[in-house]
Design an enzyme around this catalytic site. Structure first.
Site, PDB file in Angstrom:
ATOM      1  N   ARG A  38      32.960  16.838  25.924  1.00  0.00           N
ATOM      2  CA  ARG A  38      34.343  17.323  25.807  1.00  0.00           C
ATOM      3  C   ARG A  38      34.474  18.782  26.254  1.00  0.00           C
ATOM      4  NH1 ARG A  38      36.846  14.686  20.205  1.00  0.00           N
ATOM      5  NH2 ARG A  38      37.563  12.785  21.240  1.00  0.00           N
ATOM      6  N   LYS A 199      35.056  -2.461  14.115  1.00  0.00           N
ATOM      7  CA  LYS A 199      36.093  -3.260  13.446  1.00  0.00           C
ATOM      8  C   LYS A 199      37.138  -3.812  14.397  1.00  0.00           C
ATOM      9  CE  LYS A 199      36.134  -0.379   9.320  1.00  0.00           C
ATOM     10  NZ  LYS A 199      36.953   0.525   8.531  1.00  0.00           N
ATOM     11  N   GLY A 385      34.461   6.848  20.983  1.00  0.00           N
ATOM     12  CA  GLY A 385      33.668   8.008  20.569  1.00  0.00           C
ATOM     13  C   GLY A 385      32.184   7.698  20.507  1.00  0.00           C
ATOM     14  N   GLY A 408      40.528   7.635  19.869  1.00  0.00           N
ATOM     15  CA  GLY A 408      41.810   7.020  19.516  1.00  0.00           C
ATOM     16  C   GLY A 408      42.836   7.158  20.627  1.00  0.00           C
TER      17      GLY A 408
HETATM   18  P1  ADP Z   1      33.630   3.501  19.488  1.00  0.00           P
HETATM   19  O1  ADP Z   1      33.598   4.768  18.674  1.00  0.00           O
HETATM   20  O2  ADP Z   1      32.765   3.578  20.712  1.00  0.00           O
HETATM   21  O3  ADP Z   1      35.019   3.012  19.748  1.00  0.00           O
HETATM   22  P2  ADP Z   1      33.245   1.959  17.092  1.00  0.00           P
HETATM   23  O4  ADP Z   1      33.487   3.166  16.258  1.00  0.00           O
HETATM   24  O5  ADP Z   1      34.251   0.863  17.048  1.00  0.00           O
HETATM   25  O6  ADP Z   1      32.938   2.358  18.619  1.00  0.00           O
HETATM   26  O7  ADP Z   1      31.877   1.291  16.703  1.00  0.00           O
HETATM   27  C1  ADP Z   1      30.632   1.937  16.866  1.00  0.00           C
HETATM   28  C2  ADP Z   1      29.779   1.586  15.701  1.00  0.00           C
HETATM   29  O8  ADP Z   1      29.589   0.188  15.617  1.00  0.00           O
HETATM   30  C3  ADP Z   1      28.409   2.202  15.819  1.00  0.00           C
HETATM   31  O9  ADP Z   1      28.230   3.083  14.733  1.00  0.00           O
HETATM   32  C4  ADP Z   1      27.466   1.013  15.735  1.00  0.00           C
HETATM   33  O10 ADP Z   1      26.330   1.280  14.933  1.00  0.00           O
HETATM   34  C5  ADP Z   1      28.322  -0.038  15.070  1.00  0.00           C
HETATM   35  N1  ADP Z   1      27.828  -1.389  15.345  1.00  0.00           N
HETATM   36  C6  ADP Z   1      27.758  -2.034  16.533  1.00  0.00           C
HETATM   37  N2  ADP Z   1      27.203  -3.252  16.378  1.00  0.00           N
HETATM   38  C7  ADP Z   1      26.903  -3.384  15.079  1.00  0.00           C
HETATM   39  C8  ADP Z   1      26.302  -4.424  14.291  1.00  0.00           C
HETATM   40  N3  ADP Z   1      25.910  -5.564  14.840  1.00  0.00           N
HETATM   41  N4  ADP Z   1      26.146  -4.178  12.977  1.00  0.00           N
HETATM   42  C9  ADP Z   1      26.545  -3.031  12.415  1.00  0.00           C
HETATM   43  N5  ADP Z   1      27.120  -2.024  13.095  1.00  0.00           N
HETATM   44  C10 ADP Z   1      27.290  -2.204  14.410  1.00  0.00           C
HETATM   45  C1  3PG Z   2      39.078  12.566  18.092  1.00  0.00           C
HETATM   46  O1  3PG Z   2      37.906  12.934  17.953  1.00  0.00           O
HETATM   47  O2  3PG Z   2      39.399  11.366  18.200  1.00  0.00           O
HETATM   48  C2  3PG Z   2      40.127  13.607  18.235  1.00  0.00           C
HETATM   49  O3  3PG Z   2      39.564  14.891  18.317  1.00  0.00           O
HETATM   50  C3  3PG Z   2      41.164  13.515  17.129  1.00  0.00           C
HETATM   51  O4  3PG Z   2      40.602  13.784  15.886  1.00  0.00           O
HETATM   52  P1  3PG Z   2      41.275  13.163  14.571  1.00  0.00           P
HETATM   53  O5  3PG Z   2      41.036  11.691  14.623  1.00  0.00           O
HETATM   54  O6  3PG Z   2      40.595  13.855  13.422  1.00  0.00           O
HETATM   55  O7  3PG Z   2      42.756  13.496  14.632  1.00  0.00           O
HETATM   56 MG    MG Z   3      33.720   5.184  16.631  1.00  0.00          MG
END
Ligand code: ADP
Ligand code: 3PG
Ligand code: MG
Length: 428
Positions: A38, A199, A385, A408
């Protein structure tokens, strides 16, 4: 198409510029920056501004300090890293409003940079407070929004500020919005989407949107576990969301409906890597609930033991299996454009040897397929992220066509939602 004014469209020569960046980067326990994508992505805008000899004041948030000054969320380490990246001094001041900032801004010369302390040390930032925005507005003649990662929030530094200063976009914001909207509105087909991560509820809008527009949608990660449960599979102790089961059934129904009327593939993993703990030394085995092939091979020449096709009560699916990964890689190779969001497994578990952990293999296969290791290199748009964090750790951000700095924000933009921090800028 980007319809807002950018720094190309306004006279900036010798002006005072207040720039909003998203320097919300991960820090370790010692406060060291663990991923600086970033920060590096904000450099082109900063350089363009400095060419105009502006006095540049930069503001950002970091973490969620909830309106209270919190040392571990200080932006000071960011000033140090930015200074290294730019090869020039970046001053830092310990607040974002008030007398210390006033003095620092007053002393700033053309071509100099001042980074302000975390905006979210003041509760007014997230409240989109107009008085707070007018105090921030004192530091510039013009406002440049370049914090793509935060424009889905209507906060003082993304929304209210634009009522006080002429407000335009920086290059990063323009590139993100332009690239993502082009892919969503006018993709080169076939369009494949690979969605993983945690999720369904976090990504429900984007999943629905992708089922609408893509030719191939594959689901991995923990999100796939919820779909598997919805389809009646046993997943043992795997992470899945009971509350998302209804959503999973709706999506399955929509996908099935679409495949009846058009050439469309919705793919759920047919095998997985399972273990009883997340530990890097835990022993793993493969379970193929749909493929049957692994079980046949593992028990050849006997008939397969049914346990090889079922996740045991004390086991967790921690990665999608080799068949599923290969199938997805094949889908990617047939596509012209691929949207990827969410890891296929628990990529955070480190390896005993080398950088790729025991539950990161499917994600690695996918990365290879996307980056041309198997011959075809589709246009790739990557977001999320944790996903981008993994790619950074693998030093592969340059291997894709577009790696979004937004979590997001990129999901909302892909789903077709308005971004308040973009809407608020001047139209071109
Ligand atoms: P992003 O931030 O890339 O959008 P998410 O936040 O939705 O992705 O999901 C990432 C998380 O999902 C990671 O912390 C990873 O460990 C978890 N994850 C992926 N597959 C599994 C699994 N089979 N069991 C538990 N956690 C998982
Ligand atoms: C992010 O990391 O998605 C942005 O910096 C926004 O942060 P926030 O979800 O705490 O508003
Ligand atoms: Mg994530």
């Amino acid at each position: 198409m980007f319809t807002k004014k950018t720094i190309r469209d306004v006279d900036l020569q010798d002006k005072r510029v207040l720039m909003r960046a998203d320097y919300n980067v991960p820090l370790d326990d010692q406060g060291a920056i663990t991923a600086d994508y970033r920060i590096t992505q904000s450099v082109p805008t900063i350089k363009a501004l400095l060419e105009k000899n502006v006095r540049l004041v930069i503001c950002s948030h970091l973490g969620r300090p909830d309106g209270t000054p919190t040392p571990k969320y200080s932006l000071r380490p960011i000033a140090v890293r930015l200074s290294e990246l730019l090869g020039r001094d970046v001053q830092f001041v310990d607040d974002c409003i008030g007398p210390n900032v006033e003095k620092a801004v007053h002393d700033l010369q053309g071509g100099q940079i001042l980074l302000l302390e975390n905006l979210r040390f003041h509760p007014e930032e997230e409240q989109n407070d107009d008085g707070f925005a007018s105090q921030l507005a004192q530091w510039g003649d013009i406002f440049v929004q370049d914090g793509f990662g935060v424009v889905h929030r209507a906060h003082a530094s993304t929304d209210a500020i634009t009522h006080h200063l002429p407000s335009v976009a920086g290059y990063l914001l323009e590139k993100e919005v332009d690239t993502i909207t082009n892919v969503m509105d006018n993709p080169q087909r076939p369009l494949a989407a690979i969605v993983g991560g945690a999720k369904i509820s976090d990504k429900i809008d984007i999943l629905n949107k992708l089922i609408g527009i893509a030719d191939f949608v594959a689901v991995g990660g923990a999100m796939a576990n919820t779909f598997l449960v919805a389809k009646g599979h046993k997943v043992g102790k795997s992470k899945y969301e009971e509350s998302d089961l209804g959503m999973a059934r709706d999506i399955l129904a929509r996908a099935e409906e679409k495949s009846k009327h058009s050439r469309f593939v919705f793919y759920l993993p047919q095998d997985g890597v399972v273990a009883t703990s997340l530990d890097k030394t835990a022993s793993t085995r493969l379970v193929d609930w749909d493929a049957d092939l692994i079980s046949e091979v593992q028990s050849y020449p006997k008939a397969p033991d049914p346990t090889t096709q079922q996740v045991a009560d004390n086991e967790m699916i921690l990665d999608i299996g080799p068949f599923s990964a290969a199938f997805m890689a094949g889908g990617v190779q047939l596509a012209s454009t691929v949207i990827w969001n969410g890891t296929m497994g628990v990529t955070e578990t480190p390896a005993v040897h080398g950088p790729v952990g025991p539950f990161a293999h499917a994600t690695e296969v996918l990365i290879e397929a996307l980056t041309g290791e198997f011959g075809v290199r589709p246009f790739s748009l990557v977001g999320g992220g944790d996903t981008v964090g993994y790619i950074e750790q693998r030093k592969l951000t340059g291997a894709f066509n577009h790696v979004s700095t937004g979590g997001g924000a990129s999901l909302e933009l892909m789903a077709g939602r308005r971004l308040p921090g973009v809407d608020a800028l001047q139209d071109n």
